[in-house]
Design an enzyme around this catalytic site. Structure first.
Site, PDB file in Angstrom:
ATOM      1  N   TYR A 141       0.818  -1.210   0.000  1.00 45.27           N
ATOM      2  CA  TYR A 141       0.000   0.000   0.000  1.00 45.27           C
ATOM      3  C   TYR A 141       0.857   1.268   0.000  1.00 45.27           C
ATOM      4  O   TYR A 141       0.434   2.293  -0.511  1.00 45.27           O
ATOM      5  CB  TYR A 141      -0.895   0.040   1.248  1.00 45.27           C
ATOM      6  N   LYS A 186       3.372 -15.190   2.573  1.00 43.65           N
ATOM      7  CA  LYS A 186       3.684 -16.003   1.389  1.00 43.65           C
ATOM      8  C   LYS A 186       5.197 -16.173   1.379  1.00 43.65           C
ATOM      9  O   LYS A 186       5.889 -15.737   0.440  1.00 43.65           O
ATOM     10  CB  LYS A 186       3.182 -15.298   0.116  1.00 43.65           C
ATOM     11  N   ASP A 218      -2.669 -18.125   0.857  1.00 46.79           N
ATOM     12  CA  ASP A 218      -3.679 -18.763  -0.003  1.00 46.79           C
ATOM     13  C   ASP A 218      -4.395 -19.894   0.745  1.00 46.79           C
ATOM     14  O   ASP A 218      -5.623 -20.005   0.710  1.00 46.79           O
ATOM     15  CB  ASP A 218      -3.066 -19.252  -1.327  1.00 46.79           C
ATOM     16  N   ASP A 242      -6.368  -7.206   4.274  1.00 45.66           N
ATOM     17  CA  ASP A 242      -7.518  -6.582   3.622  1.00 45.66           C
ATOM     18  C   ASP A 242      -8.407  -7.662   3.008  1.00 45.66           C
ATOM     19  O   ASP A 242      -9.619  -7.709   3.237  1.00 45.66           O
ATOM     20  CB  ASP A 242      -7.024  -5.611   2.536  1.00 45.66           C
ATOM     21  N   ASP A 246     -12.335  -9.356   4.389  1.00 45.73           N
ATOM     22  CA  ASP A 246     -13.588  -9.356   3.605  1.00 45.73           C
ATOM     23  C   ASP A 246     -14.105 -10.786   3.462  1.00 45.73           C
ATOM     24  O   ASP A 246     -15.312 -11.042   3.569  1.00 45.73           O
ATOM     25  CB  ASP A 246     -13.369  -8.781   2.198  1.00 45.73           C
TER      26      ASP A 246
HETATM   27  C1  IPM Z   1     -10.379  -1.299   4.011  1.00 35.92           C
HETATM   28  C2  IPM Z   1     -10.496  -0.681   2.640  1.00 35.92           C
HETATM   29  C3  IPM Z   1      -9.318   0.235   2.375  1.00 35.92           C
HETATM   30  C4  IPM Z   1      -8.069  -0.631   2.338  1.00 35.92           C
HETATM   31  C5  IPM Z   1      -9.369   1.105   1.107  1.00 35.92           C
HETATM   32  C6  IPM Z   1     -10.627   1.886   0.992  1.00 35.92           C
HETATM   33  C7  IPM Z   1      -8.181   2.046   1.074  1.00 35.92           C
HETATM   34  O1  IPM Z   1     -10.653  -1.665   1.657  1.00 35.92           O
HETATM   35  O2  IPM Z   1     -10.256  -0.545   4.983  1.00 35.92           O
HETATM   36  O3  IPM Z   1     -10.439  -2.517   4.134  1.00 35.92           O
HETATM   37  O4  IPM Z   1      -7.778  -1.290   1.318  1.00 35.92           O
HETATM   38  O5  IPM Z   1      -7.357  -0.641   3.352  1.00 35.92           O
HETATM   39 MN    MN Z   2     -10.943  -3.636   2.483  1.00 39.85          MN
END
Ligand code: IPM
Ligand code: MN
Ligand code: NAD
Length: 355
Positions: A141, A186, A218, A242, A246
């Site tokens: 990032y 990884k 993975d 990240d 999710d």
């Molecule tokens: C998160 C989001 C952010 C990230 C984006 C919006 C910069 O996806 O907080 O999970 O990737 O960190």
């Molecule tokens: Mn995110």
């Protein structure tokens, strides 16, 4: 016990203002119930800030964040800026960097009221309680970026110190929980992964009581939905954290349920941010799930404002509201943001005296 707090509110874009507005009403009710005071400063971030101030976050807003006790953040992102040079998300990244919030705590737990609406089987989801700790201020990032049409690159850099400090947060957290830490990398492919693994192994000597294992990123993606109870605390880099968080949101049932706390050095203000984004597909309809942000405020009281009593009350009010069937569309229900918020407010203080 502190009872006056300076909180910087950054609603942002899309459903950000909806979920922050709902949470603020819940906090007003909590402040009345507990007798504390929050002094709010509210500012723009993301697309809203680009439109009004010409940048996704202004220097004044970063300064206000640094001098606050905590930052409560909604979401950023707007399709209007897709593909452009100036991006709303850059505001959030700059904020995390400015406050050096290197450890992002993303708890993921099964919710009894939702188990049967999960796409996963009850026997997989029941009893899940994982804390994902995502390194938040380094890796791909924040490394040097080259952006062109013929050639683009994201440089992923980790230093020993950056891995050590987030590893220590993770070992400490595991020590307070079930004593198991899974470090995810990884190392089979990436140089940063090998550094990550070496440093975590070195830090583990300071925490002999914590049982450590290493799993490739993975394979972790698979284990998370095949046997999520194998995990207690997971520590991983910025990008893997990240994606895995999710993925983990399907365990409780929705992105609209995941809170997070982004923490820096002790004594510095944290950023409290739900895991979900600005959800442009449902923004403006009044149907966003506010639970993630209310639970994020609960994390703010626990990790940022040293008021675990308020934190517990918020979490309890959310559970009672969910048990009573106050579920938004993303959870398979038909309640809107307003109805869910009112329900949480009604149950602030529920069950007190029974603890
Ligand atoms: C998160 C989001 C952010 C990230 C984006 C919006 C910069 O996806 O907080 O999970 O990737 O960190
Ligand atoms: Mn995110
Ligand atoms: P998203 O999290 O905004 O939405 C993904 C899906 O989950 C959508 O279908 C959305 O409707 C649903 N959803 C998310 N939160 C919800 C809630 N509280 N209640 C009900 N449903 C909810 O992710 P996306 O669609 O990939 O990204 C949209 C924008 O948000 C992008 O610009 C992205 O960069 C940004 N984003 C910002 C953050 C943040 O500010 N922390 C996090 C993730 C994505």
């Amino acid at each position: 016990m502190a009872d006056r707090f300076n909180v910087l509110l950054l609603p942002g874009d899309g459903i950000g203002p909806e979920v922050i507005g709902a949470t603020r009403r819940v906090l007003d009710a909590a402040s009345e119930h507990f007798g504390f005071e929050i002094v709010y400063d509210e500012r723009l971030i993301g697309a809203a800030a680009i439109r009004a101030e010409g940048a996704p976050v202004s220097d004044e807003t970063l300064a206000a964040a640094k001098s606050s006790n905590a930052v409560l953040f909604g979401a950023v992102g707007d399709p209007e800026y897709d593909g452009g040079d100036i991006r709303p998300e850059a505001g959030l990244l700059a904020l995390r960097k400015a406050l050096d919030t290197f450890a992002n705590l993303r708890p993921v737990a099964a919710i009894p009221a939702l188990i049967d609406s999960s796409p996963l089987k009850r026997e997989i989801v029941e009893g899940v309680d994982v804390l994902i700790i995502r390194e938040l201020t380094s890796g791909s990032y924040f490394g040097e970026k080259v952006e062109g049409f013929d050639y683009s690159s994201d440089n992923s850099v980790y230093t020993k110190e950056e891995v050590s400090r987030v590893a220590r947060v993770a070992f400490e957290a595991a020590g307070r929980r079930k004593g198991r830490l899974t470090s995810v990398d990884k190392a089979n492919v990436m140089a940063t992964g090998r550094l990550w693994r070496k440093v975590v192994n070195e830090i583990s000597k300071e925490y002999p009581e914590v049982e450590l294992d290493h799993v490739l990123a993975d394979a972790t993606a698979m284990h998370l939905i095949q046997n999520p109870r194998r995990f207690d605390v997971i520590v991983t880099d910025n990008l893997f954290g990240d994606m895995l968080s999710d993925e983990a949101s399907v365990l409780p049932g929705s992105m609209g349920m995941l809170p997070s706390a982004s923490l820096g050095a002790p004594g510095t203000p944290g950023i409290f941010e739900p895991v979900h984004g600005s959800a442009p597909d449902i923004a403006g309809q009044g149907v966003a799930n506010p639970y993630a942000t209310i639970l994020t405020a609960a994390m703010m009281f626990r990790h940022g404002l040293d008021r675990p009593d308020v934190s517990n009350a918020l979490e309890r009010a959310v559970s009672v509201a969910m048990e009573a069937g106050y579920l938004t569309r993303d959870l398979g229900g038909d309640r809107n943001t307003e109805e869910v918020t009112e329900a949480v407010i009604r149950w602030i203080g529920a069950g007190e005296g029974q603890m």
